[in-house]
Design a protein around this motif. Structure first.
Motif, PDB file in Angstrom:
ATOM      1  N   ILE A 143       0.827  -1.269   0.053  1.00  0.00           N
ATOM      2  CA  ILE A 143      -0.012   0.208  -0.181  1.00  0.00           C
ATOM      3  C   ILE A 143       0.777   1.212  -0.046  1.00  0.00           C
ATOM      4  N   LEU A 144       1.909   1.292   0.962  1.00  0.00           N
ATOM      5  CA  LEU A 144       2.671   2.351   0.893  1.00  0.00           C
ATOM      6  C   LEU A 144       3.641   2.573  -0.382  1.00  0.00           C
ATOM      7  N   SER A 145       3.943   1.405  -1.053  1.00  0.00           N
ATOM      8  CA  SER A 145       4.605   1.404  -2.341  1.00  0.00           C
ATOM      9  C   SER A 145       3.761   2.345  -3.462  1.00  0.00           C
ATOM     10  N   ALA A 146       2.556   1.823  -3.397  1.00  0.00           N
ATOM     11  CA  ALA A 146       1.507   2.387  -4.462  1.00  0.00           C
ATOM     12  C   ALA A 146       1.396   4.012  -4.205  1.00  0.00           C
ATOM     13  N   ASN A 147       1.114   4.211  -2.800  1.00  0.00           N
ATOM     14  CA  ASN A 147       1.085   5.479  -2.346  1.00  0.00           C
ATOM     15  C   ASN A 147       2.178   6.730  -2.831  1.00  0.00           C
ATOM     16  N   SER A 148       3.288   5.814  -2.375  1.00  0.00           N
ATOM     17  CA  SER A 148       4.570   6.587  -2.516  1.00  0.00           C
ATOM     18  C   SER A 148       5.064   7.107  -4.293  1.00  0.00           C
ATOM     19  N   TRP A 149       4.643   5.745  -4.900  1.00  0.00           N
ATOM     20  CA  TRP A 149       4.631   6.120  -6.387  1.00  0.00           C
ATOM     21  C   TRP A 149       3.858   7.320  -6.762  1.00  0.00           C
ATOM     22  N   MET A 150       2.480   7.451  -6.180  1.00  0.00           N
ATOM     23  CA  MET A 150       1.684   8.754  -6.659  1.00  0.00           C
ATOM     24  C   MET A 150       2.399   9.911  -6.097  1.00  0.00           C
ATOM     25  N   GLN A 151       3.208   9.918  -4.970  1.00  0.00           N
ATOM     26  CA  GLN A 151       4.078  11.434  -4.597  1.00  0.00           C
ATOM     27  C   GLN A 151       5.110  11.278  -5.260  1.00  0.00           C
ATOM     28  N   THR A 152       5.906  10.365  -5.643  1.00  0.00           N
ATOM     29  CA  THR A 152       7.320  10.596  -6.310  1.00  0.00           C
ATOM     30  C   THR A 152       7.175   9.590  -7.507  1.00  0.00           C
ATOM     31  N   PRO A 153       6.562   9.499  -8.573  1.00  0.00           N
ATOM     32  CA  PRO A 153       6.267   8.850  -9.701  1.00  0.00           C
ATOM     33  C   PRO A 153       7.636   8.585 -10.267  1.00  0.00           C
ATOM     34  N   SER A 177      11.357  14.688   1.381  1.00  0.00           N
ATOM     35  CA  SER A 177      10.172  15.558   0.582  1.00  0.00           C
ATOM     36  C   SER A 177      10.610  16.740   0.094  1.00  0.00           C
ATOM     37  N   TYR A 178      11.475  17.460   0.756  1.00  0.00           N
ATOM     38  CA  TYR A 178      12.178  18.703   0.468  1.00  0.00           C
ATOM     39  C   TYR A 178      12.647  18.549  -1.045  1.00  0.00           C
ATOM     40  N   ALA A 179      13.368  17.410  -1.361  1.00  0.00           N
ATOM     41  CA  ALA A 179      14.101  17.149  -2.585  1.00  0.00           C
ATOM     42  C   ALA A 179      13.034  17.127  -3.735  1.00  0.00           C
ATOM     43  N   HIS A 180      11.930  16.265  -3.449  1.00  0.00           N
ATOM     44  CA  HIS A 180      11.166  15.817  -4.513  1.00  0.00           C
ATOM     45  C   HIS A 180       9.775  16.683  -4.491  1.00  0.00           C
ATOM     46  N   GLN A 181       9.220  17.242  -3.690  1.00  0.00           N
ATOM     47  CA  GLN A 181       8.036  18.193  -3.329  1.00  0.00           C
ATOM     48  C   GLN A 181       8.314  19.232  -2.621  1.00  0.00           C
ATOM     49  N   PRO A 182       8.949  20.338  -3.071  1.00  0.00           N
ATOM     50  CA  PRO A 182       9.059  21.459  -2.330  1.00  0.00           C
ATOM     51  C   PRO A 182       7.971  22.361  -2.106  1.00  0.00           C
ATOM     52  N   ALA A 183       6.973  22.208  -2.652  1.00  0.00           N
ATOM     53  CA  ALA A 183       5.769  23.030  -2.752  1.00  0.00           C
ATOM     54  C   ALA A 183       5.035  22.417  -1.248  1.00  0.00           C
ATOM     55  N   LYS A 184       5.302  20.977  -0.904  1.00  0.00           N
ATOM     56  CA  LYS A 184       4.520  20.468   0.159  1.00  0.00           C
ATOM     57  C   LYS A 184       5.395  21.121   1.181  1.00  0.00           C
ATOM     58  N   THR A 229       0.533  14.581   4.150  1.00  0.00           N
ATOM     59  CA  THR A 229       0.938  13.584   3.105  1.00  0.00           C
ATOM     60  C   THR A 229      -0.040  14.221   1.742  1.00  0.00           C
ATOM     61  N   GLU A 230      -1.442  13.989   2.158  1.00  0.00           N
ATOM     62  CA  GLU A 230      -2.322  13.986   0.892  1.00  0.00           C
ATOM     63  C   GLU A 230      -2.680  15.340   0.506  1.00  0.00           C
ATOM     64  N   VAL A 276      -1.347  12.110  -8.981  1.00  0.00           N
ATOM     65  CA  VAL A 276       0.017  11.724  -9.361  1.00  0.00           C
ATOM     66  C   VAL A 276       0.809  12.838  -9.417  1.00  0.00           C
ATOM     67  N   TYR A 277       1.676  13.280  -8.672  1.00  0.00           N
ATOM     68  CA  TYR A 277       2.420  14.421  -8.230  1.00  0.00           C
ATOM     69  C   TYR A 277       3.135  14.810  -9.493  1.00  0.00           C
ATOM     70  N   GLY A 278       2.788  15.978  -9.925  1.00  0.00           N
ATOM     71  CA  GLY A 278       3.383  16.570 -11.211  1.00  0.00           C
ATOM     72  C   GLY A 278       3.214  15.877 -12.657  1.00  0.00           C
ATOM     73  N   ALA A 279       1.973  14.922 -12.575  1.00  0.00           N
ATOM     74  CA  ALA A 279       1.812  14.067 -13.808  1.00  0.00           C
ATOM     75  C   ALA A 279       0.418  14.220 -13.847  1.00  0.00           C
ATOM     76  N   LEU A 280      -0.430  14.214 -13.061  1.00  0.00           N
ATOM     77  CA  LEU A 280      -1.900  13.939 -13.184  1.00  0.00           C
ATOM     78  C   LEU A 280      -2.599  14.715 -12.091  1.00  0.00           C
ATOM     79  N   ARG A 281      -3.242  15.699 -12.611  1.00  0.00           N
ATOM     80  CA  ARG A 281      -3.898  16.686 -11.740  1.00  0.00           C
ATOM     81  C   ARG A 281      -5.180  16.187 -11.224  1.00  0.00           C
ATOM     82  N   THR A 282      -5.754  16.669 -10.086  1.00  0.00           N
ATOM     83  CA  THR A 282      -6.947  16.222  -9.292  1.00  0.00           C
ATOM     84  C   THR A 282      -8.262  16.443 -10.119  1.00  0.00           C
TER      85      THR A 282
END
Length: 480
Positions: free
Chosen positions: A149-159, A249-256, A383-384, A392-398
């Motif tokens: 589950i965390l692998s799937a969620n993490s891919w959505m965070q850092t695909p 997270s700072y390296a991959h999701q600076p806005a968060k 996180t969410e 999917v962060y940076g690739a698919l908008r809500t």
């Protein structure tokens, strides 16, 4: 959405998923740690033969059965929402997320389901070694479930590890890169450790509650002692893991991270803002109180390090609810610090021989009982909500992920979910509290007389016969 606007279908779909996932995650966050705790208790019982471990095991086994069942039921609903409210997301991510979630069912859910019955009902029907194996496999199954589950969620965070097909679907290109994406190791360690602390806080609170009633209750003493060891060791470790996770997270999701910290301006010696209210329109944190330079130190590990602010990130990539991300992060951190304080206080009093004779510590532990559940909920909110406006962060908008369903239809299902969840799981939580309130007592005096346990190759102390003086108590005190 302004205060005068009606919520859109996207807002309502997000609210519905948030409602179900928050209710659901309360139970796995508890049962992941509780399954491992049960395995440890049964292992100690097999090794020492001391009945107090078996008594405590049976006490928490009833709790585990109820919490596990509610976790399964609440999780099933979430899968249906992918088809009803998030069909575009489900279609485009299915080539990646479908196999990951399928592996979770094949490896974890089947493992748990296969051995849960033996664990719950087989203690007196199968050999002690087989029953212990079943308990360990259920505990391993909960961790395996968390892995997928965390692998799937993490891919959505850092695909990573995918390509975009001509139809816009995410096509797998490298499964190892997908599974072990950049944020997964940190997210897995942080979440599982949080689950163990959640269990420790609840077990410690129950033990402390009964110690306030009767300081000589051996099962309560054991619960409290083991929980405080966990708090003393794991809570400080969680602080380190959280720092590593924040750096990732700072390296991959600076806005968060900028939203978490309340940083609008890019600056050196960036302050750690303790309190305030982020105002996205004004681009400032109103009434802020902070510590100069501290954010640069823990984000860049350099007091003069430059920390990126939201103004240097396109506005359409900012999290949609800055105050929610900002304050959820502070709630999580504050509760984590209180867990560390509880663990260290218990460690100090243990050294002084007053662990079981200090009512203020027991009241502190009781008050901290729900802290783990609140902290993991706040962490998942960060996180969410911090990942928005993307699924999917940076690739698919809500807004591009939602089903073509009208807002009134989503509102009706949201109201139905809220009513049913409140009734069903409210009753379940009430029953768990009822179980917690039951005084731990001797359920079983231990192994049958004259039949020493041989599972671990160790013969325990002689069993005591019911009806004799001191029956039901082991000859030696358990390690505390």
């Amino acid at each position: 959405m302004s205060a005068l606007e009606l919520p859109s279908a996207v807002d309502l779909a997000r609210a519905q998923f948030a409602l179900t996932v928050v209710w659901h995650f309360l139970f796995p966050a508890f049962t992941i740690g509780l399954a491992s705790y049960l395995a440890v208790l049964e292992g100690f019982w097999l090794r020492t033969g001391e009945a107090v471990y078996l008594d405590t095991y049976r006490y928490w086994l009833r709790v585990f059965a109820v919490a596990f069942a509610m976790g399964v039921v609440s999780g099933l609903v979430m899968s249906y929402q992918f088809g009803t409210n998030w069909s575009v997301f489900a279609d485009r991510t299915a080539p990646v997320l479908g196999p990951l979630l399928g592996y979770e069912v094949l490896t974890a859910f089947f493992l748990e389901a296969g051995f849960l019955g033996v664990m719950l009902f087989g203690l007196e029907r199968v050999g002690k070694g087989l029953h212990f194996l079943a308990t360990c496999l259920v505990a391993f199954g909960t961790l395996t479930s968390a892995f997928w589950i965390l692998s799937a969620n993490s891919w959505m965070q850092t695909p990573t590890g995918h390509a975009i097909g001509p139809d816009g679907r995410f096509e797998p290109a490298d499964w190892l890169a997908i599974i072990f994406n950049p944020s997964f190791p940190y997210r897995f360690a942080h979440t599982v450790t949080g689950a163990y602390l959640t269990t420790a806080m609840i077990v410690g609170a129950v033990g402390a509650w009964h110690l306030l009633r009767n300081r000589s209750n051996r099962q309560a003493r054991l619960m409290f002692s083991m929980a405080m060891w966990m708090a003393a060791v794991v809570a400080p470790a969680q602080l380190v893991i959280g720092d590593l996770h924040g750096g990732n997270s700072y390296a991959h999701q600076p806005a968060k991270v900028a939203a978490m910290e309340g940083h609008f301006e890019t600056e050196r010696r960036a302050p750690a803002i303790l309190f305030g209210w982020p105002d996205a329109n004004a681009g400032v944190v109103q009434n802020r109180i902070g510590i100069p330079g501290l954010a640069s130190l823990y984000l860049t590990h350099d007091l003069d390090g430059e920390v990126r602010g939201l103004r240097d990130i396109p506005r359409d990539q900012w999290p949609t609810n800055l105050p929610l991300v900002f304050w959820s992060f502070r709630i999580m951190v504050a509760l984590g610090l209180l867990m560390i304080a509880l663990g260290l206080a218990a460690l100090w009093l243990r050294r002084q021989g007053r662990l079981y004779d200090t009512p203020w510590l027991h009241r502190f532990a009781v008050a901290m009982g729900p802290s783990g559940l609140i902290a993991v909920t706040a962490g998942w909110t960060v996180t969410e909500a911090g990942r928005q406006p993307f699924t999917v962060y940076g690739a698919l908008r809500t807004v591009d992920s939602v089903s073509p369903v009208a807002a009134p239809a989503v509102a009706a299902s949201l109201a139905a979910f809220a009513a049913v969840y409140l009734a069903v799981f409210g009753a379940g939580i009430w029953y768990l509290l009822h179980l917690f309130n039951q005084t731990p007592h001797v359920h079983e005096p231990g192994p049958p007389p004259g039949q020493p346990i041989r599972t671990a190759g160790i013969t325990p102390a002689p069993a005591l016969v019911s009806g004799t003086p001191g029956a039901g108590r082991p000859l030696a005190q358990p390690a505390e």
